[in-house]
Design a protein around this motif. Structure first.
Motif, PDB file in Angstrom:
ATOM      1  N   UNK A 128     -32.646 -14.749  19.194  1.00  0.00           N
ATOM      2  CA  UNK A 128     -31.392 -15.384  19.592  1.00  0.00           C
ATOM      3  C   UNK A 128     -30.395 -15.491  18.440  1.00  0.00           C
ATOM      4  N   UNK A 129     -30.823 -15.079  17.250  1.00  0.00           N
ATOM      5  CA  UNK A 129     -30.023 -15.262  16.038  1.00  0.00           C
ATOM      6  C   UNK A 129     -29.162 -14.038  15.738  1.00  0.00           C
ATOM      7  N   UNK A 130     -27.922 -14.283  15.333  1.00  0.00           N
ATOM      8  CA  UNK A 130     -27.071 -13.223  14.812  1.00  0.00           C
ATOM      9  C   UNK A 130     -27.405 -13.037  13.336  1.00  0.00           C
ATOM     10  N   UNK A 169     -20.568 -19.404  16.301  1.00  0.00           N
ATOM     11  CA  UNK A 169     -21.044 -20.634  15.671  1.00  0.00           C
ATOM     12  C   UNK A 169     -20.711 -21.828  16.558  1.00  0.00           C
ATOM     13  N   UNK A 170     -19.482 -21.884  17.067  1.00  0.00           N
ATOM     14  CA  UNK A 170     -19.108 -22.957  17.991  1.00  0.00           C
ATOM     15  C   UNK A 170     -20.003 -22.953  19.229  1.00  0.00           C
ATOM     16  N   UNK A 171     -20.439 -21.779  19.632  1.00  0.00           N
ATOM     17  CA  UNK A 171     -21.262 -21.617  20.836  1.00  0.00           C
ATOM     18  C   UNK A 171     -22.727 -21.954  20.574  1.00  0.00           C
ATOM     19  N   UNK A 172     -23.026 -22.386  19.339  1.00  0.00           N
ATOM     20  CA  UNK A 172     -24.384 -22.752  18.934  1.00  0.00           C
ATOM     21  C   UNK A 172     -25.330 -21.561  18.859  1.00  0.00           C
ATOM     22  N   UNK A 173     -24.766 -20.378  18.602  1.00  0.00           N
ATOM     23  CA  UNK A 173     -25.603 -19.218  18.323  1.00  0.00           C
ATOM     24  C   UNK A 173     -26.100 -19.330  16.883  1.00  0.00           C
ATOM     25  N   UNK A 174     -27.412 -19.316  16.643  1.00  0.00           N
ATOM     26  CA  UNK A 174     -27.902 -19.364  15.258  1.00  0.00           C
ATOM     27  C   UNK A 174     -27.430 -18.138  14.474  1.00  0.00           C
ATOM     28  N   UNK A 175     -27.142 -18.332  13.206  1.00  0.00           N
ATOM     29  CA  UNK A 175     -26.683 -17.235  12.350  1.00  0.00           C
ATOM     30  C   UNK A 175     -27.471 -17.256  11.050  1.00  0.00           C
TER      31      UNK A 175
END
Length: 247
Positions: free
Chosen positions: A111-113, A187-193
């Protein structure tokens, strides 16, 4: 999990064949987006795609910008059923030796970018090096965080489901503003990076499509939009960051 490469191309043909040959060894489909290149480049890309069955060549009839080309590739990859796409620029700046690291990190955290944090050598023009820090400061403000270590590197693995949710909700920048905007909004969308140090060079025979006046105006407008977007989201962003600090 299925991966592919996304390669935006606008008149980058010098050494492009050897660049593609390096990617072929990873045995992943390669999606090249011809972003309105000139006739000679388009012909060379068509020939290369005919010779290499792993290449899918998409076309823009006119130049729409790097961001538009990447978006075309990401949307196509998602429609074709790929779960992840690894964006690599066509100009030879990125260290392809890090591809395995990027993909392995992505497989461990689907799920992480995964995004590069550039390590530059002396080949980078000084004005570009220092100008990047202006964007870094804006991104720190727009995320109310220091978590985004670099928002401008075009060497990334996108989880396509997260990107598709975002692209359905908002129109993203089509040119040099894309890389930063999509990262902040994810990041705002809560996508882990996760950020990975990677060498970035500016080849002596390379060419840049950055347009100082037009692109700086576009980037300034992007930061203006993101700033006001941050204000709306500030309670949630503060809660998110405080929660991280306390954990």
């Amino acid at each position: 999990m299925s991966y592919c490469f996304i390669i935006p191309n606008y008149n980058h043909i010098h050494n492009f064949s050897s660049f593609i040959n390096k990617l072929i060894q990873y045995k992943l489909p390669i999606i090249v987006i011809n972003d309105g290149s000139d006739t000679n480049t388009e012909l060379a890309l068509r020939t290369l795609a005919t010779e290499q069955p792993s290449i899918t060549l998409l076309h823009h009839q006119r130049n729409l910008g790097k961001g538009a080309a990447v978006q075309t590739g990401l949307s196509y990859a998602y429609q074709q059923g790929f779960s992840h796409a690894l964006q690599v620029d066509a100009d030879g700046q990125h260290d392809l030796n890090d591809i395995d690291t990027f993909i392995n990190l992505s497989k461990a955290s689907p799920l992480t970018l995964i995004s590069g944090t550039p390590m530059y050598d002396e080949s980078i023009p000084k004005h570009r090096y220092f100008a990047r820090y202006i964007t870094h400061v804006w991104v720190y403000i727009e995320t109310l965080s220091l978590q985004v270590k670099d928002s401008m590197c075009g060497f990334r693995v996108y989880p396509l489901a997260a990107y598709n949710i975002l692209s359905d909700k908002v129109a993203l920048g089509n040119r040099m503003d894309f890389d930063t905007e999509v990262l902040v909004r994810l990041y705002w969308q809560n996508c882990p990076i996760t950020f990975v140090p990677t060498k970035v060079i500016y080849p002596e025979d390379g060419s840049s499509h950055f347009r100082p006046l037009e692109d700086n105006i576009r980037i300034s407008w992007m930061h203006t939009r993101l700033f006001f977007g941050m204000l709306i989201r500030s309670p949630a962003l503060l809660y998110k960051n405080i929660k991280r600090w306390l954990s």
